[in-house]
Design a protein around this motif. Structure first.
Motif, short mmCIF file in Angstrom:
data_model
loop_
_atom_site.label_atom_id
_atom_site.label_comp_id
_atom_site.label_asym_id
_atom_site.label_seq_id
_atom_site.Cartn_x
_atom_site.Cartn_y
_atom_site.Cartn_z
N VAL A 31 0.83 -1.16 -0.08
CA VAL A 31 0.07 0.07 0.10
C VAL A 31 0.92 1.15 -0.10
N ALA B 229 -3.43 -0.14 -3.15
CA ALA B 229 -3.95 1.05 -3.03
C ALA B 229 -2.95 2.27 -2.85
N SER C 54 -3.29 7.85 -9.62
CA SER C 54 -4.12 6.69 -9.13
C SER C 54 -4.97 6.33 -10.24
N PRO D 134 -6.65 1.95 -6.72
CA PRO D 134 -7.65 2.67 -5.58
C PRO D 134 -7.12 3.80 -4.72
N TYR E 259 -7.30 6.43 -1.60
CA TYR E 259 -7.79 6.76 -0.30
C TYR E 259 -7.30 7.97 0.30
N THR F 228 -11.79 6.74 -3.66
CA THR F 228 -12.41 5.50 -3.28
C THR F 228 -12.89 5.48 -1.96
N ILE G 37 -8.97 -3.38 0.88
CA ILE G 37 -7.86 -3.16 0.32
C ILE G 37 -7.26 -4.46 -0.03
N ALA H 279 -11.89 -3.04 -3.49
CA ALA H 279 -11.87 -1.48 -3.51
C ALA H 279 -12.50 -1.05 -5.09
#
Ligand SMILES: COc1cc(-c2[o+]c3cc(O)cc([O-])c3cc2O[C@@H]2O[C@H](CO)[C@H](O)[C@H](O)[C@H]2O)cc(OC)c1O
Ligand SMILES: O=c1ccn([C@@H]2O[C@H](COP(=O)(O)OP(=O)(O)O)[C@@H](O)[C@H]2O)c(=O)[nH]1
Length: 506
Positions: free
Chosen positions: A6, A119, A133, A139, A141, A214, A476, A481
């Motif tokens: 991530v 993510a 992204s 995805p 966040y 997301t 995730i 997602a």
């Protein structure tokens, strides 16, 4: 195959960088080592911010290297330097321009990873990274280090922008942000107070672009801000259009075990009765003018109460629009004789203090805070009621939520149009109200203890923040997602062109 990662994109600044790293460490722990975290480091814009970040990174790297698994959990990747803007109008514009210049580097860094990116998680200032992204179909966040109330205002801002003509400060009545009490314009972030400033445009642009994320990972708890979180979830802040899912996973607080040798401030507290000392601390960037310092000294002296005042010196480096304090020369800053007259009942500390350890100490009974969201969460966590003295950013909105919404603070009269000045007599009166055993202080203390329990319950096994974190982790890790663009058609149908395409020059 390399384990998935991530990618975190934090900005510098204590209240932003560390909470995000803490979140990353939790993700790694939750995965039992099946997932890693890669932190993309934008070079900090000032030597001070650079050395702060370097210290944090060194500590995290040392901890990771000492870990039983050899430290595969969290790694740092430095992005190349970009041109630093010198003609900006403030911190928000500065950061968003720097981030925009970094978008190609963010994209290249993700493309160059040896492992698949599950993510991208980015700071509230990093909206331009949504482009990376989208291009990479990863995805995205938003890690929202501030209150749910501020998130609601961001999401509501494109509509407010159209509904209200002229400056907010000049309008009659209050602003309607669903889930919040009617909001006076005087509680809006500085950024929204002048429509001619590019930072105003930045705020509204950010609110609009957030709809492309997301989800929102918010450092709050469901029961701490129930009505505003419900309003966001129901689409009431976004004109009926479903907003990205909110994950209230807080309070996320880095609470390291206290050092073997307690800090001098903590040792000083040891000699004072329970809940008798008022802490005054204005965050990592809290700089006070000489007239404010004099007013505080007068107010404290007249109040007769015990205090621990973290007083910082004037900033030396202002290139990024933030004001980084220096160590205070107390003799030059304080009124003559003040230290002698308050000896025994007051301590003025001239450099950074261990705020969390001080709030955790039984002798601390009240907190004059600049209302940074991390400071608020720390105060609630340790059950210390507050006196709000907001100075910048979204802090006036936080102060409004503390007094009118949560009831955990006694109000303090802050003259926003006079540079957030507080009269000595008003401070004296508010300190007496909070610390003097009267009804107002008692109510705030009682409410604070209630919310302390709420915060602690939320992060316990089975608590709401634990569950929200678990849902997020599964989304995730399990690859469930939604990509940021996936909601687009629904939003476009519902909005029938109402949601303008986001364009912003920075
Ligand atoms: C990263 O460095 C700084 C950030 C801010 C800042 O500015 C800001 C402006 C807005 O219009 C809305 C905001 O929500 C917002 C938030 C923000 O950061 C917040 O800072 C608070 C304290 O200043 C607190 O830590 C919150 O938790 C943060 O999210 C402002 C700034 O200087 C004034 C910075 O250097
Ligand atoms: O002398 C200080 C000043 C600040 N902090 C910590 O720095 C963070 C400040 O974050 P906040 O969101 O409150 O405000 P900001 O500094 O971002 O304005 C909090 O964790 C504080 O505990 C601290 O430990 N000592």
């Amino acid at each position: 195959m390399a384990k998935p990662t991530v990618v975190l994109l934090p900005v510098w600044g204590d209240g932003h960088f560390m909470p995000m790293i803490e979140f990353g460490k939790r993700l790694v722990r939750a995965s039992g080592g099946a997932m890693s975290v890669t932190v993309l480091l934008m070079p900090a814009p000032t030597p001070q911010a650079g050395s702060d970040i370097a210290d944090h990174v060194r500590r995290e790297e040392a901890e990771a290297a000492a870990a039983a698994d050899g430290g595969g959990g969290i790694s740092f990747k430095r992005l190349p330097a970009v041109e630093i803007p010198t003609d900006h109008t403030g911190i928000d514009e500065f950061i968003s321009r720097v981030v925009r210049s970094h978008v190609p580097h963010v994209k290249a860094a993700i493309e160059g990873l040896a492992c698949p990116a599950k993510a991208l998680v980015f700071d509230i200032f990093c909206t331009p990274a949504l482009d990376a992204s989208r291009d990479l179909a990863v995805p995205a966040y938003v890690y929202f280090a501030s209150a749910g109330a501020t998130l609601a205002l961001f999401l509501r801002s494109p509509a407010i922008d159209e509904e209200v003509a002229g400056e907010f400060e000049e309008m009659d009545g209050m602003l309607d942000v669903p889930g919040l009490l009617p909001l006076p314009a005087t509680s809006l972030p500085d950024t929204l107070l002048d429509r001619k400033m590019s930072t105003y445009e930045w705020f509204v642009y950010t609110g609009r672009r957030y709809m492309d994320a997301t989800g929102f990972i918010v450092n709050t708890a469901a029961d701490l801000e129930p009505s505003v979180l419900a309003a966001i979830a129901d689409g009431r802040c976004t004109g009926g259009i479903p907003a990205p899912t909110v994950y209230p996973i807080g309070p996320v607080l880095a609470l390291p075990s206290p050092p073997e040798q307690p800090h001098e401030c903590v040792r000083w507290l040891d000699s004072h009765p329970r809940a008798s000392v008022l802490l005054l601390c204005f965050g990592s960037k809290g700089v006070l003018t000489p007239t404010m310092v004099t007013a505080i000294a007068d107010g404290l002296e007249r109040s007769g109460h015990r205090f621990l005042w973290v007083l910082r010196g004037p900033p030396v480096d202002n290139r990024d629009g933030a004001r980084h304090p220096t160590d205070a020369a107390l003799d030059e800053m304080l009124p003559e004789g003040f230290l002698e007259r308050t000896k025994g009942r007051g301590l003025v500390w001239p450099t950074r203090a261990p705020q969390k350890e001080i709030l955790a100490h039984a002798a601390t009974g009240g907190f004059v805070t600049h209302c940074g969201w991390n400071s608020i969460l720390e105060s609630l966590w340790f059950g210390v009621p507050m006196l709000p003295w907001p100075l910048a950013a979204e802090q006036h909105l936080n102060a409004f939520a503390l007094v009118a919404g949560m009831g955990v603070a006694v109000p303090l009269k802050v003259h926003r149009k006079r540079g957030n000045f507080v009269e000595a007599a008003d401070l004296e009166q508010a300190v007496r109200a909070l610390m003097g055993g009267g009804e107002e202080g008692r109510k705030a203390r009682e409410k604070t203890l209630e919310l302390k329990a709420v915060c602690r319950k939320a992060v316990e096994e089975g608590g709401s923040s634990r569950s929200a974190f678990q849902r997020l982790y599964e989304e995730i890790h399990g690859g469930g997602a939604e990509l940021s663009s996936k909601n687009e058609s629904v939003k476009a149908d519902k909005a029938e062109g109402h949601v303008k395409r986001a364009t912003y020059a920075h």
